[in-house]
Design a protein around this motif. Structure first.
Motif, PDB file in Angstrom:
ATOM      1  N   ASP A 128       0.830  -1.208   0.000  1.00 26.24           N
ATOM      2  CA  ASP A 128       0.000   0.000   0.000  1.00 26.24           C
ATOM      3  C   ASP A 128       0.868   1.263   0.000  1.00 26.24           C
ATOM      4  OD1 ASP A 128      -2.407  -1.356  -0.023  1.00 26.24           O
ATOM      5  OD2 ASP A 128      -2.657  -1.307   2.157  1.00 26.24           O
ATOM      6  N   HIS A 129       2.076   1.124   0.509  1.00 28.19           N
ATOM      7  CA  HIS A 129       3.002   2.255   0.569  1.00 28.19           C
ATOM      8  C   HIS A 129       4.201   2.023  -0.353  1.00 28.19           C
ATOM      9  CE1 HIS A 129       0.672   2.652   4.317  1.00 28.19           C
ATOM     10  NE2 HIS A 129       0.934   3.949   4.223  1.00 28.19           N
ATOM     11  N   ARG A 130       3.955   1.389  -1.480  1.00 28.04           N
ATOM     12  CA  ARG A 130       5.035   1.065  -2.404  1.00 28.04           C
ATOM     13  C   ARG A 130       5.800   2.316  -2.844  1.00 28.04           C
ATOM     14  NH1 ARG A 130       8.828  -2.569  -3.631  1.00 28.04           N
ATOM     15  NH2 ARG A 130       9.280  -2.704  -5.870  1.00 28.04           N
ATOM     16  N   HIS A 131       5.094   3.420  -2.969  1.00 32.50           N
ATOM     17  CA  HIS A 131       5.726   4.668  -3.388  1.00 32.50           C
ATOM     18  C   HIS A 131       6.783   5.131  -2.389  1.00 32.50           C
ATOM     19  CE1 HIS A 131       2.196   5.367  -0.927  1.00 32.50           C
ATOM     20  NE2 HIS A 131       2.597   6.600  -0.663  1.00 32.50           N
ATOM     21  N   LEU A 132       6.656   4.691  -1.139  1.00 31.02           N
ATOM     22  CA  LEU A 132       7.651   5.019  -0.114  1.00 31.02           C
ATOM     23  C   LEU A 132       8.600   3.845   0.146  1.00 31.02           C
ATOM     24  CD1 LEU A 132       5.304   6.826   2.463  1.00 31.02           C
ATOM     25  CD2 LEU A 132       6.686   7.859   0.637  1.00 31.02           C
ATOM     26  N   TRP A 133       8.093   2.627   0.010  1.00 28.22           N
ATOM     27  CA  TRP A 133       8.895   1.423   0.253  1.00 28.22           C
ATOM     28  C   TRP A 133      10.099   1.368  -0.694  1.00 28.22           C
ATOM     29  CZ3 TRP A 133       7.166  -4.228  -1.111  1.00 28.22           C
ATOM     30  CH2 TRP A 133       7.999  -5.148  -0.463  1.00 28.22           C
ATOM     31  N   LEU A 134       9.951   1.942  -1.883  1.00 27.65           N
ATOM     32  CA  LEU A 134      11.059   1.968  -2.846  1.00 27.65           C
ATOM     33  C   LEU A 134      12.310   2.625  -2.270  1.00 27.65           C
ATOM     34  CD1 LEU A 134       9.323   2.922  -6.230  1.00 27.65           C
ATOM     35  CD2 LEU A 134      10.582   0.818  -5.757  1.00 27.65           C
ATOM     36  N   ARG A 135      12.152   3.438  -1.224  1.00 30.44           N
ATOM     37  CA  ARG A 135      13.290   4.156  -0.655  1.00 30.44           C
ATOM     38  C   ARG A 135      14.186   3.271   0.210  1.00 30.44           C
ATOM     39  NH1 ARG A 135      10.526   9.850   1.400  1.00 30.44           N
ATOM     40  NH2 ARG A 135       9.274  10.256  -0.462  1.00 30.44           N
ATOM     41  N   SER A 136      13.700   2.086   0.583  1.00 33.65           N
ATOM     42  CA  SER A 136      14.466   1.231   1.488  1.00 33.65           C
ATOM     43  C   SER A 136      15.720   0.690   0.804  1.00 33.65           C
ATOM     44  CB  SER A 136      13.599   0.067   1.977  1.00 33.65           C
ATOM     45  OG  SER A 136      13.401  -0.866   0.921  1.00 33.65           O
ATOM     46  N   ARG A 137      16.677   0.276   1.613  1.00 32.14           N
ATOM     47  CA  ARG A 137      17.945  -0.213   1.078  1.00 32.14           C
ATOM     48  C   ARG A 137      17.742  -1.438   0.179  1.00 32.14           C
ATOM     49  NH1 ARG A 137      22.958   1.242   3.702  1.00 32.14           N
ATOM     50  NH2 ARG A 137      22.625   2.922   5.197  1.00 32.14           N
ATOM     51  N   LYS A 138      16.892  -2.360   0.602  1.00 28.43           N
ATOM     52  CA  LYS A 138      16.678  -3.572  -0.196  1.00 28.43           C
ATOM     53  C   LYS A 138      16.044  -3.246  -1.531  1.00 28.43           C
ATOM     54  CE  LYS A 138      14.240  -7.988  -0.329  1.00 28.43           C
ATOM     55  NZ  LYS A 138      13.273  -8.898   0.334  1.00 28.43           N
ATOM     56  N   GLN A 139      14.995  -2.436  -1.503  1.00 29.81           N
ATOM     57  CA  GLN A 139      14.311  -2.102  -2.751  1.00 29.81           C
ATOM     58  C   GLN A 139      15.211  -1.270  -3.670  1.00 29.81           C
ATOM     59  OE1 GLN A 139      11.457  -3.692  -3.321  1.00 29.81           O
ATOM     60  NE2 GLN A 139      11.852  -4.533  -1.295  1.00 29.81           N
ATOM     61  N   HIS A 140      16.010  -0.399  -3.081  1.00 35.53           N
ATOM     62  CA  HIS A 140      16.983   0.375  -3.846  1.00 35.53           C
ATOM     63  C   HIS A 140      17.936  -0.574  -4.577  1.00 35.53           C
ATOM     64  CE1 HIS A 140      20.850   2.555  -4.322  1.00 35.53           C
ATOM     65  NE2 HIS A 140      20.091   3.605  -4.573  1.00 35.53           N
ATOM     66  N   ALA A 141      18.404  -1.601  -3.880  1.00 37.44           N
ATOM     67  CA  ALA A 141      19.341  -2.555  -4.478  1.00 37.44           C
ATOM     68  C   ALA A 141      18.690  -3.321  -5.625  1.00 37.44           C
ATOM     69  CB  ALA A 141      19.844  -3.526  -3.407  1.00 37.44           C
ATOM     70  N   VAL A 142      17.455  -3.754  -5.428  1.00 38.43           N
ATOM     71  CA  VAL A 142      16.759  -4.512  -6.487  1.00 38.43           C
ATOM     72  C   VAL A 142      16.565  -3.646  -7.727  1.00 38.43           C
ATOM     73  CG1 VAL A 142      14.623  -5.707  -7.102  1.00 38.43           C
ATOM     74  CG2 VAL A 142      15.620  -6.049  -4.836  1.00 38.43           C
ATOM     75  N   MET A 143      16.176  -2.386  -7.534  1.00 36.36           N
ATOM     76  CA  MET A 143      15.960  -1.505  -8.681  1.00 36.36           C
ATOM     77  C   MET A 143      17.269  -1.211  -9.421  1.00 36.36           C
ATOM     78  SD  MET A 143      12.760  -1.016  -9.044  1.00 36.36           S
ATOM     79  CE  MET A 143      12.390  -2.625  -8.307  1.00 36.36           C
ATOM     80  N   LYS A 144      18.377  -1.121  -8.688  1.00 37.87           N
ATOM     81  CA  LYS A 144      19.673  -0.897  -9.338  1.00 37.87           C
ATOM     82  C   LYS A 144      20.073  -2.121 -10.164  1.00 37.87           C
ATOM     83  CE  LYS A 144      22.580   1.971  -8.266  1.00 37.87           C
ATOM     84  NZ  LYS A 144      23.116   3.207  -8.907  1.00 37.87           N
ATOM     85  N   ILE A 145      19.791  -3.303  -9.657  1.00 36.47           N
ATOM     86  CA  ILE A 145      20.090  -4.523 -10.410  1.00 36.47           C
ATOM     87  C   ILE A 145      19.197  -4.615 -11.638  1.00 36.47           C
ATOM     88  CG2 ILE A 145      19.894  -7.051 -10.315  1.00 36.47           C
ATOM     89  CD1 ILE A 145      20.908  -6.813  -7.384  1.00 36.47           C
ATOM     90  N   ARG A 146      17.923  -4.254 -11.492  1.00 37.27           N
ATOM     91  CA  ARG A 146      17.019  -4.217 -12.646  1.00 37.27           C
ATOM     92  C   ARG A 146      17.580  -3.283 -13.719  1.00 37.27           C
ATOM     93  NH1 ARG A 146      11.040  -4.491 -13.522  1.00 37.27           N
ATOM     94  NH2 ARG A 146      10.572  -3.121 -15.268  1.00 37.27           N
ATOM     95  N   ASP A 147      18.026  -2.119 -13.297  1.00 35.88           N
ATOM     96  CA  ASP A 147      18.575  -1.154 -14.248  1.00 35.88           C
ATOM     97  C   ASP A 147      19.812  -1.706 -14.948  1.00 35.88           C
ATOM     98  OD1 ASP A 147      18.951   1.686 -15.304  1.00 35.88           O
ATOM     99  OD2 ASP A 147      20.813   1.395 -14.199  1.00 35.88           O
ATOM    100  N   GLU A 148      20.662  -2.413 -14.222  1.00 33.13           N
ATOM    101  CA  GLU A 148      21.870  -2.974 -14.834  1.00 33.13           C
ATOM    102  C   GLU A 148      21.515  -4.073 -15.840  1.00 33.13           C
ATOM    103  OE1 GLU A 148      25.638  -3.870 -16.031  1.00 33.13           O
ATOM    104  OE2 GLU A 148      24.879  -2.081 -14.998  1.00 33.13           O
ATOM    105  N   ILE A 149      20.503  -4.864 -15.545  1.00 39.36           N
ATOM    106  CA  ILE A 149      20.065  -5.883 -16.502  1.00 39.36           C
ATOM    107  C   ILE A 149      19.560  -5.228 -17.776  1.00 39.36           C
ATOM    108  CG2 ILE A 149      18.338  -7.689 -16.918  1.00 39.36           C
ATOM    109  CD1 ILE A 149      18.584  -8.393 -13.918  1.00 39.36           C
ATOM    110  N   ILE A 150      18.813  -4.138 -17.641  1.00 34.67           N
ATOM    111  CA  ILE A 150      18.322  -3.412 -18.818  1.00 34.67           C
ATOM    112  C   ILE A 150      19.495  -2.824 -19.597  1.00 34.67           C
ATOM    113  CG2 ILE A 150      16.989  -1.400 -19.572  1.00 34.67           C
ATOM    114  CD1 ILE A 150      15.153  -1.937 -17.114  1.00 34.67           C
ATOM    115  N   ARG A 151      20.435  -2.186 -18.891  1.00 36.94           N
ATOM    116  CA  ARG A 151      21.589  -1.594 -19.572  1.00 36.94           C
ATOM    117  C   ARG A 151      22.391  -2.644 -20.324  1.00 36.94           C
ATOM    118  NH1 ARG A 151      26.572  -1.353 -19.990  1.00 36.94           N
ATOM    119  NH2 ARG A 151      26.794  -3.036 -18.475  1.00 36.94           N
ATOM    120  N   SER A 152      22.663  -3.774 -19.673  1.00 35.36           N
ATOM    121  CA  SER A 152      23.484  -4.810 -20.310  1.00 35.36           C
ATOM    122  C   SER A 152      22.723  -5.535 -21.407  1.00 35.36           C
ATOM    123  CB  SER A 152      23.991  -5.801 -19.255  1.00 35.36           C
ATOM    124  OG  SER A 152      22.927  -6.428 -18.563  1.00 35.36           O
TER     125      SER A 152
END
Length: 431
Positions: free
Chosen positions: A116-140
């Motif tokens: 319900d608070h996904r818009h804020l949950w994205l700020r957490s360290r774990k979610q930050h890490a997952v999104m960075k890995i997603r971005d690297e998969i897209i880049r590569s």
């Protein structure tokens, strides 16, 4: 004074800099306060010493609430304990917004609350890490296909027909016609391959599938290459090279994120082409030997079956040559058998299931027309697709990789809902 981002700090040791940041957490010990700061590029600790900054700045720092935004002026110093090798000796704090009563606290929260608070949950360290890995998969992904001579093509999202049938499509009105949200760009990519040779798409796809498993989303992203003059065996080689490339790119470029997620790097380091292969026939025999009496030849595999097969390997494994009756109409028949097709699913290890589905495509006009009729599809809606077989048809192959399942596997998270910024699930369209 230079304004920089956290990831740039190792290049500014000994300098006084200014950053814009959010306070992810804090603690204090007498006359020293420790601020855990983030700015999107990384996390760093800011040390506030009362004797250095004075009463006013120190009180301001101690009164900050979690997720308050601020400007920090500080000296960058070396710190071996930091992931970036640095920390900040704070000189001044300027509050931009004091986030009073931030709803996601350091305590444990239930999944529904966090969603319900996904818009804020994205700020957490774990979610930050997952999104960075997603971005690297897209880049590569772009890197791999561009290095290998592919051209990026964008298929439409609104379509008048479906490559897989219409049972799991989202229907909408397109003025006075029926239209559907795309569940795959494949057919359009085949047309593009006949024009440009080797192409790939990357875009959203939709499945109106009423599933609640940890592997399913209603809206997800697909990478779909199509290749002219490429047959089944060569396509498998390209798939395993591609998957190896993105895994190794994440290992090289996201070490801090993988560490933050507690990922077992040894399992990823061994992901190198070639991958093992097992035919559908042998997979059925293997499952029977393992006590899976619920499946017979001609049935499709479910999650338990895929997991059991994958557990026999420590690499992604191709399951090849499925029965034609459980696969899509466009798949090329096996040259020596009329009951199976030249296709493969790539199953990720560690229970993450199918991440790629692909096949050689039919290019014989009469056979394609017959298969469309066999599947009770509207021939008029596929007239343009039949043209591909009529005018300059060539052997060709393609596949689709599901981004979110791949992110889940590489990052080691359990549920695909954490691998996309704002997941669309069976009972969730908010936020």
């Amino acid at each position: 004074m230079k304004t920089i981002m956290i990831h740039e700090m190792p290049d500014h040791v000994g300098e006084t800099v200014r950053i814009g940041a959010w306070l992810s957490n804090k603690r204090s010990s007498g006359k020293i306060a420790f601020l855990q700061l983030r700015d999107g590029s990384g996390f760093v600790q800011g040390v506030v010493v009362k004797e250095v900054v004075g009463e006013e700045v120190f009180s301001k720092a101690k009164s900050l609430h979690q997720e308050s935004s601020l400007y920090v002026t500080a000296e960058v110093t070396e710190d071996e304990r930091s992931s970036f090798g640095v920390e900040l000796q704070v000189k001044d704090v300027e509050i931009i917004n004091d986030a009073v009563d931030y709803p996601i606290t350091p305590k444990e929260h239930g999944t529904e609350f966090l969603m319900d608070h996904r818009h804020l949950w994205l700020r957490s360290r774990k979610q930050h890490a997952v999104m960075k890995i997603r971005d690297e998969i897209i880049r590569s992904t772009y890197e791999f296909f561009h290095m290998n001579g592919f051209v990026k093509i964008d298929p439409p999202i609104l379509t008048g027909s479906s490559p897989e049938g219409t049972t799991e499509l989202f229907h909408t009105k397109y003025f006075d016609e029926d239209a559907y949200l795309s569940q795959s760009g494949q057919l359009y990519m085949e047309a593009a391959a006949m024009a440009l040779g080797k192409v790939f798409s990357f875009g959203p796809t939709f499945r109106a599938e009423k599933s609640k498993t940890r592997r399913h989303l209603i809206e997800f992203w697909m990478i779909e290459p199509e290749m002219a003059f490429v047959q089944h065996e060569e396509s498998l080689e390209i798939q395993e090279q591609y998957v190896s490339h993105i895994v190794q790119s994440v290992l090289q470029n996201c070490p801090l994120e993988l560490e933050r997620l507690g990922r077992d790097l040894s399992k990823l380091e061994k992901i190198q082409a070639p991958f093992p292969r097992i035919t559908y026939d042998d997979a059925i025999k293997f499952l029977h030997e393992k006590g899976f009496d619920d499946i017979e030849w001609g049935d499709d595999f479910g999650a338990p079956h895929e997991t059991a097969i994958a557990e026999n390997f420590d690499m992604p494994v191709f399951i090849t040559h499925y029965p034609k009756d459980i696969k899509s109409f466009y798949m090329q028949p096996h040259p020596d058998r009329d009951d199976v097709v030249l296709c493969a699913d790539l199953i990720a290890p560690e229970g993450y299931g199918e991440i790629i589905g692909g096949s050689e495509r039919i290019y014989d006009y009469e056979l394609m027309k017959q298969r469309i009729q066999d599947h009770n599809l509207d021939e008029a809606a596929y007239e343009w697709y039949l043209d591909l077989c009529k005018y300059g048809a060539v052997p060709h192959s393609g596949f689709g990789l599901g981004l979110e399942r791949t992110v889940a596997w590489i990052s080691g998270v359990e549920h695909v809902r954490e691998t996309i910024p704002f997941p669309r699930l069976l009972n969730r369209l908010y936020p």
